[in-house]
Design a protein around this motif. Structure first.
Motif, PDB file in Angstrom:
ATOM      1  N   GLY A  64       0.784  -1.220   0.000  1.00 15.69           N
ATOM      2  CA  GLY A  64       0.000   0.000   0.000  1.00 15.69           C
ATOM      3  C   GLY A  64       0.815   1.269   0.000  1.00 15.69           C
ATOM      4  O   GLY A  64       0.304   2.335  -0.357  1.00 15.69           O
ATOM      5  N   ASP A  65       2.086   1.207   0.409  1.00 13.80           N
ATOM      6  CA  ASP A  65       2.895   2.429   0.480  1.00 13.80           C
ATOM      7  C   ASP A  65       3.747   2.642  -0.769  1.00 13.80           C
ATOM      8  O   ASP A  65       4.595   3.535  -0.807  1.00 13.80           O
ATOM      9  CB  ASP A  65       3.796   2.393   1.713  1.00 13.80           C
ATOM     10  N   GLN A  66       3.532   1.835  -1.809  1.00 16.16           N
ATOM     11  CA  GLN A  66       4.308   1.994  -3.033  1.00 16.16           C
ATOM     12  C   GLN A  66       3.836   3.209  -3.820  1.00 16.16           C
ATOM     13  O   GLN A  66       2.713   3.244  -4.318  1.00 16.16           O
ATOM     14  CB  GLN A  66       4.193   0.749  -3.926  1.00 16.16           C
ATOM     15  N   LYS A  67       4.678   4.206  -3.925  1.00 22.26           N
ATOM     16  CA  LYS A  67       4.348   5.409  -4.685  1.00 22.26           C
ATOM     17  C   LYS A  67       4.847   5.326  -6.124  1.00 22.26           C
ATOM     18  O   LYS A  67       4.582   6.227  -6.927  1.00 22.26           O
ATOM     19  CB  LYS A  67       4.933   6.642  -3.993  1.00 22.26           C
ATOM     20  N   SER A  68       5.548   4.273  -6.441  1.00 16.49           N
ATOM     21  CA  SER A  68       6.003   4.050  -7.808  1.00 16.49           C
ATOM     22  C   SER A  68       6.325   2.576  -7.975  1.00 16.49           C
ATOM     23  O   SER A  68       6.517   1.860  -6.985  1.00 16.49           O
ATOM     24  CB  SER A  68       7.237   4.896  -8.139  1.00 16.49           C
TER      25      SER A  68
ATOM     26  N   LEU B  36       3.058   6.473  -9.097  1.00 12.62           N
ATOM     27  CA  LEU B  36       1.702   6.182  -8.613  1.00 12.62           C
ATOM     28  C   LEU B  36       1.213   7.201  -7.586  1.00 12.62           C
ATOM     29  O   LEU B  36       0.175   6.993  -6.955  1.00 12.62           O
ATOM     30  CB  LEU B  36       1.668   4.782  -7.982  1.00 12.62           C
ATOM     31  N   SER B  37       1.935   8.286  -7.417  1.00 12.99           N
ATOM     32  CA  SER B  37       1.596   9.229  -6.351  1.00 12.99           C
ATOM     33  C   SER B  37       0.192   9.803  -6.492  1.00 12.99           C
ATOM     34  O   SER B  37      -0.461  10.109  -5.487  1.00 12.99           O
ATOM     35  CB  SER B  37       2.627  10.363  -6.321  1.00 12.99           C
TER      36      SER B  37
ATOM     37  N   MET C  94      -2.637   7.287  -4.965  1.00 11.38           N
ATOM     38  CA  MET C  94      -2.437   6.706  -3.637  1.00 11.38           C
ATOM     39  C   MET C  94      -3.711   6.726  -2.801  1.00 11.38           C
ATOM     40  O   MET C  94      -3.855   5.942  -1.859  1.00 11.38           O
ATOM     41  CB  MET C  94      -1.313   7.444  -2.912  1.00 11.38           C
ATOM     42  N   ARG C  95      -4.651   7.616  -3.126  1.00 11.59           N
ATOM     43  CA  ARG C  95      -5.899   7.694  -2.357  1.00 11.59           C
ATOM     44  C   ARG C  95      -6.844   6.547  -2.666  1.00 11.59           C
ATOM     45  O   ARG C  95      -7.809   6.308  -1.936  1.00 11.59           O
ATOM     46  CB  ARG C  95      -6.602   9.024  -2.635  1.00 11.59           C
TER      47      ARG C  95
ATOM     48  N   LEU D  67      -5.716  -0.359  -2.943  1.00 10.16           N
ATOM     49  CA  LEU D  67      -4.592  -1.004  -3.615  1.00 10.16           C
ATOM     50  C   LEU D  67      -5.034  -1.726  -4.881  1.00 10.16           C
ATOM     51  O   LEU D  67      -4.345  -1.716  -5.901  1.00 10.16           O
ATOM     52  CB  LEU D  67      -3.916  -1.991  -2.651  1.00 10.16           C
TER      53      LEU D  67
ATOM     54  N   ARG E 274      -5.175   0.434  -8.168  1.00 11.51           N
ATOM     55  CA  ARG E 274      -3.988   1.158  -8.629  1.00 11.51           C
ATOM     56  C   ARG E 274      -3.291   0.402  -9.765  1.00 11.51           C
ATOM     57  O   ARG E 274      -2.061   0.375  -9.865  1.00 11.51           O
ATOM     58  CB  ARG E 274      -3.003   1.366  -7.480  1.00 11.51           C
TER      59      ARG E 274
END
Length: 673
Positions: free
Chosen positions: A591-595, A626-627, A630-631, A634, A637
């Motif tokens: 879930g914390d993957q921003k890219s 993926l920033s 993020m809202r 999962l 995305r």
């Protein structure tokens, strides 16, 4: 942060493949039976999977193939055939009168400074000053080097020729494929120094740091010359679509280096503005429109290479390489690749090197004498090798008379009385010429021709795999400057016997150049065969007792996955439509993957399992941001990864599904491929 992505649990299969499913829908699309399948436990199928066009590739994920549009119609198409020995350009106006390729008017340049005779190609040579700036190029560079040798050397100038085949280091190519490395090949440069290299951003160049700069410097000259001719006819620079030729045996990395060199030379590189054409394929385009005919069985009217069902191998014999592939026309007359690109460093320039390093050394007694001539009177040595260049075009398989090459006066003076006596003793009294006996002439050709015939035989065997009882007779098309050799032509005919017709188009030396113009105007190729299996590194469900324990990865939610799985987009040897795009869908695993980083791999194996397999090589990469999503949950995305393999270059793009944002996905291939 984890970089890993998980492949969506759905798959599009070709007929005959199996996958455990709860439901499946099928449809018929020309050659293929399609299945949209849902693995057990997923609860839903991937929606809107588009139909797979004929000639597509096996793939997994939300796997669809669709066609994409091209750039707006240009007013002019232009091609540059950059060769080891010579380089030329040609162009054509896009208009109704040129719609028929058989009557299309192709313009070209046959006037170059210091040329010995009118010809369609300038010499691929550069003369640089001590800072690496271009003093002259082409035939003029050679003339200035010869006539101003003492002054040029004093000023630190350097002469470079035949440098194309040093473009990348040896050993390029995925494991299991020999590739076409060229680092061991030396060009005819007197020295290797060029400020042009420092003007080119590194951008992935590896190994030889000089040759890309030489290529860029030369392309800049030929491009400006071509542009000047076209704009003088009333067209703007933005009206032109360009095409640059490359050997079919080149890897994606080599093509990338060539494209980068073209960009740094000032050529436009926007999508659709610069095409790369495979040299034998371009030659096939020329042969198809210039009236080359194939004999028909039973005395029927001969057919041309545009006839539906025509099958032909293209053997492009140039100065640096011999490049071979094969095609069969579909019912509409468009070409489908049925061979696999093969070739080797067997061009006519290697005959010239053999002439110098074997025959001349045998006459002079030791290689040091030849090196002395190169160092002190290179102009005279060039005159002697030019004489051989002209003579070899008349040597035949049944040659019975010796070949006489007059020794230039400067060489005669430097060799002296002792060497004249040696020559007279070795050549039945002749001391003022190099005498090549028929057996010696055949021996020189024997250094490359048998290997060419082996490659032809391998390609013929590859063509046989697609032959049916209704298939037409095969043909072998000889193109390229070396194909003008009567020795090579007869050797191929003798080797083929009655198994295939051997054809030579009018003026085979310009077949690639003119064919590249036709390719740029309207490609006749419908599908190509993938040279390798391509895919990316993903995570998938871990299989106890099957997957290695060291590959086990447990997510923060407790899902057990297997890392380093090879997600296949296209398999080696598969036929891929030139307009097709293969699509997979992937999701981040945390879930914390921003890219997410996509690592692309290639292998000569057709069924790889892990990207860490011994024959797999990482060939490229790109990152997807993926920033902005993020809202979302999962599972929302997802990223669509689109790849095209049917063109002359592998292309990739990525789309974030929630936003529709398309990510720039220029693939930077590594030097090991």
């Amino acid at each position: 942060m984890h970089k890993y992505v998980q492949e969506v649990p759905a798959i599009l299969l070709l007929a005959g493949e199996t996958f455990r499913t709860t439901r499946a829908s099928t449809c018929k699309d020309d050659d293929f039976l399609l299945k949209v399948c849902t693995p057990k436990g997923t609860g839903r199928a991937i929606k809107d999977v588009q139909k797979y066009t004929s000639g597509g590739a096996n793939s997994t994920g939300d796997n669809s193939v669709r066609e994409r549009g091209h750039m707006d119609e240009p007013r002019v198409v232009a091609a540059i055939d950059f060769g080891t020995h010579g380089t030329g350009f040609a162009w054509c106006v896009v208009e109704e009168g040129n719609a028929d390729p058989r009557t299309r008017q192709v313009n070209y340049c046959n006037q170059w400074d210091a040329q010995p005779v009118a010809c369609a190609k300038n010499l691929s040579a550069l003369l640089l000053d001590h800072q690496g700036d271009v003093l002259s190029w082409g035939f003029e560079a050679r003339r200035n080097w010869i006539t101003g040798r003492a002054t040029a050397q004093h000023e630190g100038a350097t002469y470079h020729a035949g440098f194309k085949m040093r473009l990348v280091p040896a050993g390029s190519g995925p494991k299991g494929d020999e590739g076409e490395g060229t680092a061991e090949e030396e060009d005819d440069s007197v020295a290797l120094r060029a400020k042009e290299v420092r003007r080119i951003p590194n951008g992935g160049f590896a190994g030889d740091s000089v040759t890309p700069g030489l290529v860029t410097a030369y392309l800049r000259k030929i491009y400006r010359r071509a542009l000047a001719q076209i704009t003088a006819s009333g067209y703007d620079e933005d009206d032109i679509r360009w095409c640059l030729t490359v050997p079919a045996i080149w890897s994606d990395y080599q093509k990338m280096v060539m494209r980068d060199a073209a960009k740094n030379a000032g050529m436009p590189t926007e999508d659709g503005r610069l095409l790369l054409a495979l040299e034998p394929e371009a030659a096939a385009h020329h042969a198809r429109v210039c009236g080359v005919q194939v004999a028909s069985p039973d005395g029927e009217t001969p057919t041309d290479l545009m006839t539906p069902g025509a099958r032909f191998m293209v053997v492009d014999c140039g100065g640096g390489t011999v490049d071979i592939t094969a095609y069969e026309n579909d019912p509409s007359g468009r070409m489908i690749e049925i061979g696999r690109a093969t070739g080797g460093k067997l061009g006519s320039d290697y005959l010239n090197r053999t002439f110098e390093e074997q025959l001349l050394v045998s006459r002079f007694g030791k290689s040091e004498i030849l090196e002395d001539l190169r160092r002190h009177i290179p102009d005279a040595l060039m005159d002697l090798t030019d004489a051989w260049e002209r003579a070899k075009l008349h040597i035949r398989v049944d040659q019975s008379e010796p070949v006489y090459l007059n020794i230039p006066a400067a060489i005669d003076r430097r060799l002296g009385v002792t060497m004249r006596k040696r020559l007279a003793r070795l050549q039945n009294g002749t001391s003022d010429a190099i005498v090549i006996t028929p057996d010696e002439a055949k021996g020189l050709f024997g250094n490359v021709v048998p290997d060419i015939l082996d490659l032809v035989e391998e390609q013929l065997a590859e063509m046989a795999k697609s032959r049916t009882v209704k298939s037409r007779r095969d043909a072998v098309l000889l193109v390229g400057g070396f194909s003008t050799s009567p020795y090579l032509q007869q050797a191929v005919r003798d080797h083929m016997g009655d198994r295939a017709d051997v054809l030579v188009p009018p003026d085979p030396n310009i077949a690639v150049l003119f064919g590249a113009v036709h390719f740029c105007y309207e490609p006749h190729t419908r599908a190509r065969r993938s040279r390798f299996t391509y895919g990316c590194d993903v995570c998938s469900e871990f299989r106890e007792g099957v997957d290695p324990e060291e590959n086990k990865l447990t997510t923060s939610e407790g899902t057990v996955l297997c890392r380093d799985r090879f997600s296949v987009f296209v398999r080696a040897g598969e036929t891929v439509n030139t307009e097709a795009e293969v699509t997979h869908v992937y999701f981040p695993i945390e879930g914390d993957q921003k890219s997410v980083d996509f690592d692309l791999y290639a292998t000569a194996d057709s069924d790889p399992i892990y990207v860490t397999d011994s024959n797999c090589d990482k060939i490229g990469y790109f990152e997807v941001d993926l920033s902005r999503v993020m809202r979302f949950a999962l599972s929302d995305r997802g990223v669509q990864l689109h790849m095209r393999f049917g063109e002359t270059e592998v292309k990739a793009r990525a789309v974030v599904m929630q936003t529709g944002e398309e990510v720039s996905a220029t693939v930077r291939f590594h030097s090991n491929y």
